[in-house]
Write an enzyme that holds these catalytic residues in place. Structure first.
Site, PDB file in Angstrom:
ATOM      1  CB  THR A   9      -0.878  -0.097   1.046  1.00 46.44           C
ATOM      2  OG1 THR A   9      -1.744   1.263   1.348  1.00 46.44           O
ATOM      3  CG2 THR A   9      -0.315   0.036   2.615  1.00 46.44           C
ATOM      4  N   GLY A  13      -2.337   6.340   5.936  1.00 48.22           N
ATOM      5  CA  GLY A  13      -3.650   6.125   6.758  1.00 48.22           C
ATOM      6  C   GLY A  13      -3.886   4.668   7.122  1.00 48.22           C
ATOM      7  CD  GLU A  42      -4.372  -0.514 -15.781  1.00 44.91           C
ATOM      8  OE1 GLU A  42      -5.445  -0.132 -16.542  1.00 44.91           O
ATOM      9  OE2 GLU A  42      -3.343  -1.243 -16.406  1.00 44.91           O
ATOM     10  CG  ASP A  73      -9.102  -2.375  -3.889  1.00 47.09           C
ATOM     11  OD1 ASP A  73      -8.403  -1.620  -4.084  1.00 47.09           O
ATOM     12  OD2 ASP A  73     -10.135  -2.410  -4.027  1.00 47.09           O
ATOM     13  CB  SER A  74     -10.927  -0.428   1.572  1.00 49.88           C
ATOM     14  OG  SER A  74      -9.518   0.523   1.579  1.00 49.88           O
ATOM     15  CE1 TYR A 158     -14.753  10.171  -0.311  1.00 56.27           C
ATOM     16  CE2 TYR A 158     -13.654   8.019  -0.361  1.00 56.27           C
ATOM     17  CZ  TYR A 158     -14.061   8.906  -0.810  1.00 56.27           C
ATOM     18  OH  TYR A 158     -13.987   9.235  -2.439  1.00 56.27           O
ATOM     19  CG  ASP A 159     -12.108   7.374   8.689  1.00 56.76           C
ATOM     20  OD1 ASP A 159     -12.972   6.319   8.643  1.00 56.76           O
ATOM     21  OD2 ASP A 159     -11.082   7.133   8.840  1.00 56.76           O
ATOM     22  NE  ARG A 185      -7.523  -0.512   5.997  1.00 58.41           N
ATOM     23  CZ  ARG A 185      -8.301   0.495   5.555  1.00 58.41           C
ATOM     24  NH1 ARG A 185      -8.539   1.306   6.703  1.00 58.41           N
ATOM     25  NH2 ARG A 185      -8.753   0.888   4.553  1.00 58.41           N
TER      26      ARG A 185
END
Ligand code: ITT
Length: 200
Positions: A9, A13, A42, A73-74, A158-159, A185
């Site tokens: 990653t 965050g 990609e 992936d989230s 977006y938290d 997560r």
């Protein structure tokens, strides 16, 4: 020397949370960058699991022979917006656009929408590629609602707009441990730890 988990990653965050959740695994946790891996990946899968596997496989090609390579992936799915931004959450309104703008935009798109129709969820898929090539995936979900304004300075992305009705707080108003205890997560990584315990 401790065995390693390389986490594919570039999101700082995510990595903070991952380090805390995997802290009891007795492995060194490295980001791709820490491991000296530079891969331009990609993410062209059509599910969270596919994209997590794409990232983990790409990094595994450069990792050490004993490394476990994992990826996350989230995304955020807002029911009223047909589950947007979903797997495109990082790319929504452009990868480099600030979350101030992205969050404001989503709140604006829900203008006039009542509480009960503001339902949303964070989804996380974790993929792991083991040294012998075996692949595992796990998934975690947390249900919530989109707020009417941004609240809190914790977390990332977006938290500040993602409310947990039972706690009366956004995930940005929780400290890291509290967020990890309930988050998509945290759930996906704990499920992955269980799977790894069985196969390693
Ligand atoms: P890597 O692919 O390098 O891991 P990324 O940020 O591009 O980083 P994703 O493609 O999985 O990762 O996109 C996930 C996006 O979903 C992320 O950038 C946030 O916008 C959002 N997201 C995921 N988990 C979140 C969380 O816990 N809190 C807030 N936003 C989150």
């Amino acid at each position: 020397m401790k065995k390693r988990i390389v986490f594919a990653t570039g999101n700082a965050g995510k990595l903070r949370e991952i380090r805390e959740i995997l802290g009891d695994m007795d492995r060194e946790i490295l980001s791709m960058k820490d491991a000296g891996i530079e891969a331009d990946i990609e993410e062209n899968g059509s599910t969270y699991e596919e994209n997590a596997l794409i990232k983990a496989r790409a990094a595994a090609a450069f990792a050490g022979p004993e490394d476990i390579v994992m990826a996350d992936d989230s995304g955020l799915e807002i029911d009223y917006l047909n589950c947007e931004p979903g797997i495109y959450s990082a790319r929504y309104l452009g990868e480099d656009t600030s979350y101030r703008i992205k969050n404001r935009n989503l709140i604006d798109r829900l203008e006039g929408v009542p509480d009960e129709k503001r339902t949303a969820r964070f989804v996380c898929a974790i993929a792991a590629v083991l040294p012998d090539g075996r692949e595992l995936t796990s998934r975690g979900v947390v249900e919530g609602r989109i707020g009417y304004e941004e609240k809190g300075n914790g977390g990332f992305g977006y938290d500040p707009i993602f409310q947990l009705p039972e706690l009366g707080k956004t995930t940005a108003e929780l400290d890291e441990e509290e967020k990890n205890a309930v988050s998509h997560r945290g759930r996906a990584l704990r499920a992955m730890k269980e799977k790894l315990r069985k196969v390693l």
